[in-house]
Write an enzyme that holds these catalytic residues in place. Sequence first.
Site, short mmCIF file in Angstrom:
data_model
loop_
_atom_site.label_atom_id
_atom_site.label_comp_id
_atom_site.label_asym_id
_atom_site.label_seq_id
_atom_site.Cartn_x
_atom_site.Cartn_y
_atom_site.Cartn_z
CB SER A 182 40.03 46.82 41.88
OG SER A 182 39.83 47.91 41.04
CG ASP A 233 33.64 45.91 37.39
OD1 ASP A 233 33.62 47.15 37.40
OD2 ASP A 233 34.49 45.23 37.99
CG HIS A 243 34.80 47.12 40.75
ND1 HIS A 243 35.63 46.41 39.90
CD2 HIS A 243 35.64 47.91 41.49
CE1 HIS A 243 36.90 46.77 40.11
NE2 HIS A 243 36.93 47.67 41.08
#
Lengths: 281, 281
Positions: B150, B226, B259
């Site tokens: 991320s 995600d 995620h």
Amino acid sequence: MTIENLSQAKVFGGWHKQYQHTSSALNCSMRFAIYLPPEASADNPVPVLYWLSGLTCTDENFMQKAGAFRAAAKLGIAIVAPDTSPRGEGVPDDPEGAYDFGLGAGFYVNATQTPWNKHYQMYSYIVEELPKLVEEHFPVTGSRSISGHSMGGHGALTIGLKNSERYRSISAFSPISNPMNCPWGQKALSHYLGNNTEQWKQYDSVELLKSAQATLPILVDQGEDDGFLQEQLKPELLLAAAESSGSDVKLRMQPGYDHSYFFIQSFIDDHLRFHAGFLKD
Amino acid sequence: MTIENLSQAKVFGGWHKQYQHTSSALNCSMRFAIYLPPEASADNPVPVLYWLSGLTCTDENFMQKAGAFRAAAKLGIAIVAPDTSPRGEGVPDDPEGAYDFGLGAGFYVNATQTPWNKHYQMYSYIVEELPKLVEEHFPVTGSRSISGHSMGGHGALTIGLKNSERYRSISAFSPISNPMNCPWGQKALSHYLGNNTEQWKQYDSVELLKSAQATLPILVDQGEDDGFLQEQLKPELLLAAAESSGSDVKLRMQPGYDHSYFFIQSFIDDHLRFHAGFLKD
């Protein structure tokens, strides 16, 4: 019995899911987590390993930190992780909020003493209510094994020893082996069960092993550098009790390892393979 | 440069250790963690994978939840996980304590704007100070690769692209691919770097890839389920930029994954093997 899905995440091709339900054994709302391997389906139900966590844990610690899903996916085993005590409004806690009694510290017993006995019935929850719920709602068989860590190792051993018809195999990491004979156990058992230590024996692995007839296969891993080893865990007493009754306990002392999930993740694959050998017979 | 050991635990035959040190780049005390595989010794130094974590993380999230040590032990790779921002008294935070800016959200840039520029120099910390410290104190070689998740995927890509002589390979999970073009990135870059968006391009993977000459090999995994994919991550723009400059980016879209670290643990072994192929050349 209804359950409410709280979360889901794909992992190693299978699914980790959290659920909430009203527990009749515990008189409160409870959360648990399940890992379903990729192959699990109504047409292909899979066996279940129940994992009991240690002091302060919820359903999340093992699921997030043990690194167990790679092997569980490969072996085709579901894993169910319950919470470690009743929770919520009205559930009494240690008066001083200590970590080793009350919330997060149900010790997998059925309390007989007030005010604990209204909610703290973790033994019945794990042995009866939770498997019934799991087998009603998920694509699993009735083949069960049980494992756990520390307080949960104590839970896995005592529950497995007392219910050999309900499980195929037992394992533990760093179990509280003889709770009658250590500070954590004495504090919890005296509050939950009262001062008659005869009542404690039914929840003490060493006592159960001494009088065991034919026990399930048992695998125990213990870190030699575990700070709780001498005072709280005492796995050598398990081995002595098992020898006296001819029970099948394999204890592996692991040099350099401590009490953490780093230890558990290092050997969880061995435990999953051990259980798979009996679950998938 | 001195470092203080805070914890150590044996895991998969190697060691996870946390350290604290005074960072000159960041003007504060910082914590990082290292995993040393069993074979690492003064006579047998090992290469290092640097892992950059995402928003809100510390050195602990990856180390506890990624399940990376089994493969790292087997492949003989050390892993270093820094914190995600400067910390401590005097380090400014988002005025409203938001999770996406300030503490836990250094974005791996060198801030130029007050009050951020005094401490928020994560780019220099990761590229220069931390490797120097690690290579001085641990049995590691100068072979480095870099990965992250991320915000840390953004960090790994930008740092690897800008320093191809310092790393062997780059990978990312769910990276913020085009921070100039998403809410998380725009908020952070405008505060840390000011409103001249020309200055932002040096920290934007899509911009860097467009003008890249010969890039390192890059592996990117992205979960299709995600929740941040469309608004914040945009990996398809990475691929387009890589194609325009003929760069070596492999993007794998993973159906059903989200995620979380459940996604990361499902594919971390692939990333470790990918890096090992270049680190151990």
